[in-house]
Motif scaffolding. Structure first.
Motif, mmCIF file in Angstrom:
data_model
loop_
_atom_site.group_PDB
_atom_site.id
_atom_site.type_symbol
_atom_site.label_atom_id
_atom_site.label_comp_id
_atom_site.label_asym_id
_atom_site.label_seq_id
_atom_site.Cartn_x
_atom_site.Cartn_y
_atom_site.Cartn_z
ATOM 1 N N ARG A 1 46.508 42.413 45.813
ATOM 2 C CA ARG A 1 46.596 42.986 46.997
ATOM 3 C C ARG A 1 48.044 43.513 47.496
ATOM 4 O O ARG A 1 48.126 44.626 47.850
ATOM 5 C CB ARG A 1 46.237 41.946 48.157
ATOM 6 C CG ARG A 1 47.161 40.935 48.110
ATOM 7 C CD ARG A 1 46.654 39.686 48.691
ATOM 8 N NE ARG A 1 47.052 39.638 50.353
ATOM 9 C CZ ARG A 1 46.813 38.546 51.245
ATOM 10 N NH1 ARG A 1 46.673 37.232 50.542
ATOM 11 N NH2 ARG A 1 47.077 38.700 52.458
ATOM 12 N N GLU B 1 49.118 48.252 46.789
ATOM 13 C CA GLU B 1 49.851 48.929 47.589
ATOM 14 C C GLU B 1 51.145 49.556 47.241
ATOM 15 O O GLU B 1 51.566 50.753 47.544
ATOM 16 C CB GLU B 1 50.133 47.992 48.965
ATOM 17 C CG GLU B 1 51.075 48.667 50.118
ATOM 18 C CD GLU B 1 50.304 49.749 50.855
ATOM 19 O OE1 GLU B 1 50.834 50.549 51.643
ATOM 20 O OE2 GLU B 1 49.112 49.760 50.756
ATOM 21 N N ARG C 1 40.863 40.758 37.784
ATOM 22 C CA ARG C 1 40.609 41.293 38.991
ATOM 23 C C ARG C 1 41.347 42.544 39.522
ATOM 24 O O ARG C 1 40.604 43.235 40.110
ATOM 25 C CB ARG C 1 40.783 40.377 40.176
ATOM 26 C CG ARG C 1 39.322 39.352 39.824
ATOM 27 C CD ARG C 1 39.229 38.192 40.837
ATOM 28 N NE ARG C 1 37.807 37.478 40.503
ATOM 29 C CZ ARG C 1 36.718 37.578 41.364
ATOM 30 N NH1 ARG C 1 36.963 38.456 42.457
ATOM 31 N NH2 ARG C 1 35.811 36.827 41.088
ATOM 32 N N TYR D 1 40.044 34.019 44.380
ATOM 33 C CA TYR D 1 40.310 35.259 44.615
ATOM 34 C C TYR D 1 39.258 36.079 45.427
ATOM 35 O O TYR D 1 39.564 36.890 46.129
ATOM 36 C CB TYR D 1 40.506 36.086 43.013
ATOM 37 C CG TYR D 1 41.529 35.459 42.307
ATOM 38 C CD1 TYR D 1 42.928 35.723 43.041
ATOM 39 C CD2 TYR D 1 41.522 35.265 41.124
ATOM 40 C CE1 TYR D 1 43.968 34.891 42.216
ATOM 41 C CE2 TYR D 1 42.735 34.577 40.382
ATOM 42 C CZ TYR D 1 44.079 34.382 40.940
ATOM 43 O OH TYR D 1 44.988 34.105 40.199
ATOM 44 N N GLU D 2 38.106 35.467 45.184
ATOM 45 C CA GLU D 2 36.888 36.310 46.050
ATOM 46 C C GLU D 2 37.214 35.842 47.520
ATOM 47 O O GLU D 2 36.925 36.824 48.308
ATOM 48 C CB GLU D 2 35.607 35.547 45.577
ATOM 49 C CG GLU D 2 34.458 36.550 46.290
ATOM 50 C CD GLU D 2 34.274 37.931 45.843
ATOM 51 O OE1 GLU D 2 33.900 38.790 46.448
ATOM 52 O OE2 GLU D 2 34.836 38.180 44.689
ATOM 53 N N THR D 3 37.595 34.866 47.656
ATOM 54 C CA THR D 3 38.023 34.490 49.229
ATOM 55 C C THR D 3 39.156 35.582 49.693
ATOM 56 O O THR D 3 39.136 35.601 50.834
ATOM 57 C CB THR D 3 38.492 33.042 49.096
ATOM 58 O OG1 THR D 3 37.566 32.244 48.732
ATOM 59 C CG2 THR D 3 38.763 32.728 50.774
ATOM 60 N N ARG E 1 40.075 46.424 40.403
ATOM 61 C CA ARG E 1 40.204 47.064 41.552
ATOM 62 C C ARG E 1 40.091 48.777 41.474
ATOM 63 O O ARG E 1 40.607 49.167 40.543
ATOM 64 C CB ARG E 1 41.430 46.752 42.354
ATOM 65 C CG ARG E 1 41.318 45.265 42.823
ATOM 66 C CD ARG E 1 42.823 44.952 43.539
ATOM 67 N NE ARG E 1 42.889 43.741 44.437
ATOM 68 C CZ ARG E 1 42.764 43.729 45.582
ATOM 69 N NH1 ARG E 1 42.363 44.898 46.322
ATOM 70 N NH2 ARG E 1 42.817 42.654 46.139
ATOM 71 N N ARG F 1 40.025 38.811 48.576
ATOM 72 C CA ARG F 1 39.798 39.780 48.040
ATOM 73 C C ARG F 1 39.979 40.997 49.225
ATOM 74 O O ARG F 1 40.755 42.148 49.016
ATOM 75 C CB ARG F 1 38.382 40.061 47.667
ATOM 76 C CG ARG F 1 38.029 41.542 47.067
ATOM 77 C CD ARG F 1 36.713 41.454 46.444
ATOM 78 N NE ARG F 1 35.674 41.031 47.123
ATOM 79 C CZ ARG F 1 35.052 41.920 47.571
ATOM 80 N NH1 ARG F 1 35.159 43.186 47.698
ATOM 81 N NH2 ARG F 1 33.933 41.449 48.447
ATOM 82 N N GLU F 2 39.561 40.895 50.638
ATOM 83 C CA GLU F 2 39.780 41.739 51.310
ATOM 84 C C GLU F 2 41.100 41.708 52.385
ATOM 85 O O GLU F 2 41.121 42.371 53.109
ATOM 86 C CB GLU F 2 38.319 41.851 52.421
ATOM 87 C CG GLU F 2 37.157 42.104 51.758
ATOM 88 C CD GLU F 2 37.090 43.307 50.815
ATOM 89 O OE1 GLU F 2 37.845 44.382 51.508
ATOM 90 O OE2 GLU F 2 36.691 43.394 49.916
ATOM 91 N N ARG F 3 41.925 40.612 51.989
ATOM 92 C CA ARG F 3 43.154 40.374 52.594
ATOM 93 C C ARG F 3 44.109 41.818 52.427
ATOM 94 O O ARG F 3 44.111 42.152 51.404
ATOM 95 C CB ARG F 3 43.699 39.323 52.501
ATOM 96 C CG ARG F 3 42.879 37.991 52.989
ATOM 97 C CD ARG F 3 43.559 36.775 53.034
ATOM 98 N NE ARG F 3 42.788 35.711 53.522
ATOM 99 C CZ ARG F 3 43.149 34.394 53.607
ATOM 100 N NH1 ARG F 3 44.511 33.984 53.303
ATOM 101 N NH2 ARG F 3 42.462 33.576 53.979
ATOM 102 N N PRO F 4 44.855 42.291 53.566
ATOM 103 C CA PRO F 4 45.859 43.269 53.252
ATOM 104 C C PRO F 4 47.009 42.685 52.692
ATOM 105 O O PRO F 4 47.364 41.566 52.614
ATOM 106 C CB PRO F 4 46.189 43.723 54.761
ATOM 107 C CG PRO F 4 45.874 42.261 55.688
ATOM 108 C CD PRO F 4 45.042 41.525 54.857
#
Length: 200
Positions: free
Chosen positions: A50, A54, A74, A13-15, A78, A17-20
């Motif tokens: 993620r 949204e 996680r 999940y850390e990998t 957020r 984390r920043e994906r849209p």
């Protein structure tokens, strides 16, 4: 969950984390425009959220389902939009009931992780749960995917996928086939159908 397994999911999940949010979800949300009154969605296999975030950002009430407790931990950690209405559920997709009043079912790269019998049972329940105008967004795996043969997974050909989607207007049906890597860094040949479908 063992400590080693928990640590493995935390790294995964850390990998990501920043994906849209996924393009399939964004397409479905854009098609809805302003969400229906009391709009409710379910995110099957939500991961660390993620996509769910949204949906919440756009004013949807979200039921977030994942079999991994670390995923939901996680998601809840957020920074969620003010006034968010999210219900986290730790469960396998085939075990969770679909709530009344759904307008959107999102399942990004998760539904194929069910065995064939369970996949079809879940899909039948999705079809029944969505009202006319409701949407499904997500991905299914095709028969040339390099994971074919793994136990507990479902792969469908193009004709079968289209048959399963009978009764839906296809707002997106894109077939992708390419060599790449998984989020864990392993080489993989992807064969994927990206789907946004509106129930008649």
């Amino acid at each position: 969950m063992t400590e080693d397994k928990s640590a493995g999911w935390a790294t995964y999940y850390e990998t990501l984390r920043e994906r849209p949010p996924r393009r399939t979800l964004l397409t479905a949300l854009d098609r809805f425009g302003p969400p229906p009154a009391d709009a409710r969605a379910i995110d099957l296999g939500c991961g660390d959220g993620r996509d769910a975030v949204e949906m919440l950002r756009r004013g949807w009430k979200v039921v977030a389902v994942d079999a991994e407790p670390e995923a939901l931990r996680r998601l809840q950690a957020r920074p969620l939009p003010t006034g968010s209405d999210v219900t986290p559920i730790v469960a396998r997709l085939e075990d969770v009931p679909l709530p009344i009043g759904l307008s959107l079912v999102n399942s990004s790269f998760a539904l194929p992780l069910c065995a064939p019998e369970a996949f079809r049972a879940v899909w039948d329940r999705i079809r029944e749960a969505l009202p006319p105008g409701g949407r499904f967004s997500g991905q299914w795996y095709g028969p040339r995917d390099s994971w074919v043969g793994r136990p507990g997974m479902t792969f469908v050909g193009r004709d079968e996928a289209l048959a399963l989607l009978d009764g839906f207007e296809l707002e997106m049906f894109e077939e992708e086939e390419a060599d790449g890597t998984t989020p864990r860094g392993n080489a993989k040949h992807w064969h994927i159908f990206h789907i946004v479908a509106r129930k008649f």
